[in-house]
Design an enzyme around this catalytic site. Structure first.
Site, PDB file in Angstrom:
ATOM      1  N   GLU A  76      -4.578   1.085   7.540  1.00  0.00           N
ATOM      2  CA  GLU A  76      -3.508   0.169   7.130  1.00  0.00           C
ATOM      3  C   GLU A  76      -2.380   0.041   8.158  1.00  0.00           C
ATOM      4  O   GLU A  76      -1.204   0.155   7.817  1.00  0.00           O
ATOM      5  CB  GLU A  76      -2.934   0.637   5.776  1.00  0.00           C
ATOM      6  CG  GLU A  76      -3.978   0.639   4.682  1.00  0.00           C
ATOM      7  CD  GLU A  76      -3.476   1.237   3.358  1.00  0.00           C
ATOM      8  OE1 GLU A  76      -3.760   0.624   2.322  1.00  0.00           O
ATOM      9  OE2 GLU A  76      -2.830   2.287   3.371  1.00  0.00           O
TER      10      GLU A  76
HETATM   11  C1  TNX Z   1      -4.868   3.655   0.234  1.00  0.00           C
HETATM   12  S1  TNX Z   1      -7.047   5.188   1.500  1.00  0.00           S
HETATM   13  C2  TNX Z   1      -4.408   4.498   1.229  1.00  0.00           C
HETATM   14  C3  TNX Z   1      -3.391   5.512   0.900  1.00  0.00           C
HETATM   15  C4  TNX Z   1      -2.897   5.379  -0.517  1.00  0.00           C
HETATM   16  C5  TNX Z   1      -4.069   5.104  -1.431  1.00  0.00           C
HETATM   17  C6  TNX Z   1      -3.701   5.067  -2.877  1.00  0.00           C
HETATM   18  C7  TNX Z   1      -6.210   4.985   2.672  1.00  0.00           C
HETATM   19  C8  TNX Z   1      -6.859   5.245   3.918  1.00  0.00           C
HETATM   20  N1  TNX Z   1      -4.953   4.559   2.491  1.00  0.00           N
HETATM   21  O1  TNX Z   1      -2.330   5.458   1.804  1.00  0.00           O
HETATM   22  O2  TNX Z   1      -2.254   6.561  -0.871  1.00  0.00           O
HETATM   23  O3  TNX Z   1      -4.658   3.900  -1.067  1.00  0.00           O
HETATM   24  O4  TNX Z   1      -4.837   4.976  -3.676  1.00  0.00           O
END
Ligand code: TNX
Length: 519
Positions: A331
């Site tokens: 992300e």
């Molecule tokens: C996605 S999974 C994220 C996390 C959040 C999570 C909550 C991922 C690689 N990144 O930063 O905590 O969703 O479900």
């Protein structure tokens, strides 16, 4: 007198056959490869039972002490170690002289005869796995039933043989200690629980927007500033390097490898608030205690940022012997795309230089990966498949099946639902290989993450993790052909009593007819 003995003998044989449980009926999780029953008289444990190991080998002695300690905890029996007791039954722990290729690095053979139990393996890790199976076959009594030294309740175990080895070499859980901080003691409890199910990796998500949780001596403000808060505000904390080593050592005693993660170049606000130079503006940001994602980024065009990354990775890499270092990489919407690719490329080399194998979330597959780099598939099938085609190994953590921060159903008081509800059946009924349409050989293993935006206490952790982690442990260990929901459901029901006596705050899903009174 002779007649009485004869009748007693007949009765004990009959009672075992009619009322006893065969080895193949014992509720074991994860389910072993092969379980063979024999119709010999059961093995018994009493005050003369002795654990036998080669005393010259200190690792074997440690394993024997672990077994001894846990038998004491479960039953009150204080077994002797290497006592020259001729008459009592014996439990042998032995390394194979010549390697058994079927058993590999983690397999074991557990043989239960009337007078002796033998656990044999190629490795110490395999012996540990065999010990965990034996502990599951043994009763787990509640406090009131634990025998006192003056009593002598006999424990009998069904005879037979178990030949067992894992499907995947990496079976893991991830704990996010950034969104909410958890203490060394809490992490140790979790390690105890995970080791029961032969899980062999614990990935710690040590940094994110909301908190930096590991002391870095060359950048003390990371924890002095970035470690002070968490989601919702309030005081949090961090691990000193000594604390972290303690976790690593405790995990190693349970044959669990720690995988530290420093999430970069996004999910990094705690560091950006601690040091201005990490930002393109040169100024520190404010601490963040909300739950949004995707807004922060290291200033990836600055040389000083790479020096920072090198020092951070270097310091942490010195604290543990484990194979993997996780760099996040998810992300990173706030990082320009070309810079993201260049950043992943450079970080990959930094990690390699410090002697570790890099793992990153599936977005990293957009960059050119070194052959050894592992891609953790959480949501982007395309990226994971691209990495697999390229020859990289995939660690499967697909959110709709594996995310333990997802609610079980609409009534679950904590957790998220962006990847859907995950009830126990859903957590169990899937296969890592067919999910991506890649071969089993391309899969390193399975890991179930617990993100902690809504998870605040050890009780919360236990509620979200149990019983779903039992599913993931079995998916990682047992072949898909051997797995079956109805059979798993029955074993889980039997396991309820044990989870309760272990003091675990597990979710009593209505999908399982929990038997909390036995054994
Ligand atoms: C996605 S999974 C994220 C996390 C959040 C999570 C909550 C991922 C690689 N990144 O930063 O905590 O969703 O479900």
């Amino acid at each position: 007198m002779l007649r009485r003995t004869f009748i007693l003998l007949i009765f004990s044989v009959l009672s075992f056959n009619f009322f006893g449980q065969n080895l193949s009926q014992v509720a074991l999780i994860p389910k072993p490869r092969i379980v063979q029953d024999t119709d010999l008289k059961p093995f018994t444990i009493d005050h003369r039972t002795t654990i036998k190991v080669n005393l010259q080998d200190s690792t074997l002695v440690k394993l024997a002490v672990f077994l001894q300690k846990n038998i004491r905890k479960q039953t009150g029996y204080d077994l002797k170690l290497n006592h020259r007791q001729r008459r009592g039954t014996k439990i042998y722990l032995q390394l194979n002289r010549t390697k058994d290729s079927v058993l590999g690095d983690e397999g074991y053979i557990l043989q239960i005869l009337t007078r002796k139990i033998k656990i044999k393996s190629n490795t110490y890790h395999g012996l540990f796995n065999g010990i965990q199976t034996l502990l599951q076959i043994l009763p787990y009594w509640d406090e009131s039933k634990i025998i006192k030294p003056s009593q002598d309740r006999i424990i009998s175990l069904p005879t037979g043989r178990i030949i067992d080895y894992p499907e995947y070499s990496y079976r893991g859980m991830m704990l996010d200690v950034s969104r909410h901080f958890f203490t060394v003691e809490q992490v140790k409890r979790l390690i105890d629980y995970l080791s029961v199910f032969k899980i062999n990796h614990l990935h710690l998500h040590l940094s994110d927007d909301q908190g930096w949780r590991i002391q870095i001596k060359s950048y003390p403000q990371l924890t002095e500033i970035g470690g002070q808060t968490q989601v919702g505000g309030g005081k949090a904390g961090y691990y000193t390097q000594q604390d972290f080593k303690q976790i690593v050592d405790y995990a190693a005693e349970h044959y669990i490898e720690i995988v530290p993660e420093i999430d970069m170049p996004g999910h990094i606000n705690a560091a950006l608030a601690s040091y201005g130079f990490l930002n393109c503006s040169g100024k520190p940001t404010s601490l963040y205690t909300g739950t949004k994602v995707g807004f922060s980024s290291l200033c990836t065009s600055k040389d000083t940022v790479y020096k920072f990354v090198d020092r951070v990775v270097g310091e942490i890499s010195h604290l543990y012997n484990g194979r993997y270092f996780h760099v996040g990489g998810d992300e990173s919407q706030a990082t320009p795309h070309q810079e993201y690719l260049r950043f992943i490329d450079s970080v990959q080399k930094i990690v390699q230089r410090h002697g570790k194998v890099m793992i990153g979330w599936d977005e990293i597959a957009q960059a050119d990966l070194l052959p050894s780099t592992v891609v953790q598939f959480w949501v982007h099938k395309k990226f994971a498949q691209k990495a697999a085609r390229h020859g990289n190994k995939i660690l499967v953590s697909y959110a709709p099946f594996c995310y333990m921060d997802m609610k079980y159903n609409s009534k679950t008081p904590i957790g998220y639902r962006w990847a859907g509800y995950i009830d126990v059946k859903k957590s169990y009924n899937w296969r890592p290989d067919t999910l991506l349409d890649i071969s089993k050989q391309q899969i390193l293993g399975v890991e179930a993450p617990l993100w902690t935006e809504t998870v605040k206490t050890l009780d919360d952790i236990e509620y979200m993790v149990f019983p779903r982690i039992c599913s993931y442990a079995e998916i990682g260990w047992t072949s898909s052909e051997q797995r079956n929901w109805q059979d798993f459901r029955r074993r889980l029901a039997e396991f309820g009593a044990r989870l309760k006596l272990m003091g675990i705050n597990f979710y009593r899903s209505t999908e399982v007819d929990w038997n909390e009174v036995k054994p």
